[in-house]
Scaffold this motif. Sequence first.
Motif, mmCIF file in Angstrom:
data_model
loop_
_atom_site.group_PDB
_atom_site.id
_atom_site.type_symbol
_atom_site.label_atom_id
_atom_site.label_comp_id
_atom_site.label_asym_id
_atom_site.label_seq_id
_atom_site.Cartn_x
_atom_site.Cartn_y
_atom_site.Cartn_z
ATOM 1 N N UNK A 28 0.806 -1.223 0.000
ATOM 2 C CA UNK A 28 0.000 0.000 0.000
ATOM 3 C C UNK A 28 0.838 1.272 0.000
ATOM 4 N N UNK A 29 2.125 1.134 0.276
ATOM 5 C CA UNK A 29 3.016 2.308 0.325
ATOM 6 C C UNK A 29 2.962 3.083 -0.998
ATOM 7 N N UNK A 30 2.890 2.363 -2.110
ATOM 8 C CA UNK A 30 2.920 3.029 -3.424
ATOM 9 C C UNK A 30 1.685 3.887 -3.691
ATOM 10 N N UNK A 31 0.601 3.658 -2.953
ATOM 11 C CA UNK A 31 -0.593 4.499 -3.110
ATOM 12 C C UNK A 31 -0.789 5.419 -1.905
ATOM 13 N N UNK A 32 0.210 5.481 -1.038
ATOM 14 C CA UNK A 32 0.180 6.427 0.074
ATOM 15 C C UNK A 32 -0.801 6.106 1.175
ATOM 16 N N UNK A 33 -1.048 4.835 1.414
ATOM 17 C CA UNK A 33 -1.954 4.438 2.496
ATOM 18 C C UNK A 33 -1.251 3.495 3.457
ATOM 19 N N UNK A 34 -1.653 3.555 4.711
ATOM 20 C CA UNK A 34 -1.239 2.548 5.679
ATOM 21 C C UNK A 34 -2.290 1.434 5.658
ATOM 22 N N UNK A 35 -1.967 0.268 6.185
ATOM 23 C CA UNK A 35 -2.986 -0.776 6.263
ATOM 24 C C UNK A 35 -4.233 -0.331 7.036
ATOM 25 N N UNK A 36 -4.060 0.447 8.091
ATOM 26 C CA UNK A 36 -5.211 0.914 8.871
ATOM 27 C C UNK A 36 -6.071 1.872 8.053
ATOM 28 N N UNK A 37 -5.444 2.791 7.340
ATOM 29 C CA UNK A 37 -6.212 3.716 6.494
ATOM 30 C C UNK A 37 -6.948 2.950 5.397
ATOM 31 N N UNK A 38 -6.303 1.939 4.834
ATOM 32 C CA UNK A 38 -6.944 1.101 3.818
ATOM 33 C C UNK A 38 -8.180 0.425 4.407
ATOM 34 N N UNK A 76 -9.544 12.791 6.284
ATOM 35 C CA UNK A 76 -10.236 14.002 5.825
ATOM 36 C C UNK A 76 -9.223 15.065 5.402
ATOM 37 N N UNK A 77 -8.141 15.208 6.165
ATOM 38 C CA UNK A 77 -7.093 16.167 5.806
ATOM 39 C C UNK A 77 -6.454 15.818 4.462
ATOM 40 N N UNK A 78 -6.442 14.539 4.121
ATOM 41 C CA UNK A 78 -5.902 14.086 2.841
ATOM 42 C C UNK A 78 -6.945 14.156 1.725
ATOM 43 N N UNK A 103 -11.288 6.660 -5.505
ATOM 44 C CA UNK A 103 -10.216 6.393 -6.471
ATOM 45 C C UNK A 103 -9.005 5.758 -5.780
ATOM 46 N N UNK A 104 -8.638 6.293 -4.625
ATOM 47 C CA UNK A 104 -7.490 5.757 -3.887
ATOM 48 C C UNK A 104 -7.778 4.341 -3.420
ATOM 49 N N UNK A 105 -9.005 4.100 -2.961
ATOM 50 C CA UNK A 105 -9.402 2.762 -2.536
ATOM 51 C C UNK A 105 -9.308 1.786 -3.710
#
Length: 156
Positions: A28-38, A76-78, A103-105
Motif C-alpha cells: 500500500x506504500x505506493x498508493x500512500x496508504x497505511x494498512x489501517x487507512x486502507x 479528511x485532511x488528505x 479512487x485511492x481505494x
Amino acid sequence: MSDDPHRELYDRLQQIYVLLDDGDRRALRSVGLTPTHFTVLRLLDPTRETGRTITRLAELMLCTRGNATRLVQRLAESGLVTTRSDRGDQRLVQVFLTPAGADRLAAASVYHAAANRLRFAWLPAADLRRLTELAGVLADQLAKNLEGQSDTTRPR
C-alpha cells in the motif's frame, strides 16, 4: 509440538498477522496508504448510500472512538473522506468516501489483490478453500468470545 497447543496456535497466528501487516504496508506504500487507512476506506464502501458513524467504525475496527476520530481526521485532511452530521441525530457524525477516496481505494485494492495472489499462489485451490473456511470459523468464534468478555482476560 509444544506442551501448550493453544499457545503454539496463538504464536503462529501472531506471526502470520505480523507478516501480513508488513506485506500490506509494502503493497500500500505506493498508493500512500497505511494498512489501517486502507481498512477504514474499505469500511466506507463507495456503493453505500449512507456513511458510517465514528462509533460504528470504532466498533468494526475494535478501537476507541478517539482513535477512530483521529484516523478519520487524517483521512479528511488528505481529502479521502468527508464528515457531516447525521440528519436524524445531530450528535452523530457520518463519514463518507470522497471521489478521491474512492479512487485511492480502487488503486489500493489492485495492489492489495496482487499482493494476496503472490502470498497465497503456492496453495492448491482445495487447501486455499479449506484454510479460508477454517479461518472463517476461527474468526467467528473469536468474535463470539469477545462479545461475552470484559477488557480483562477470564481464564476458562
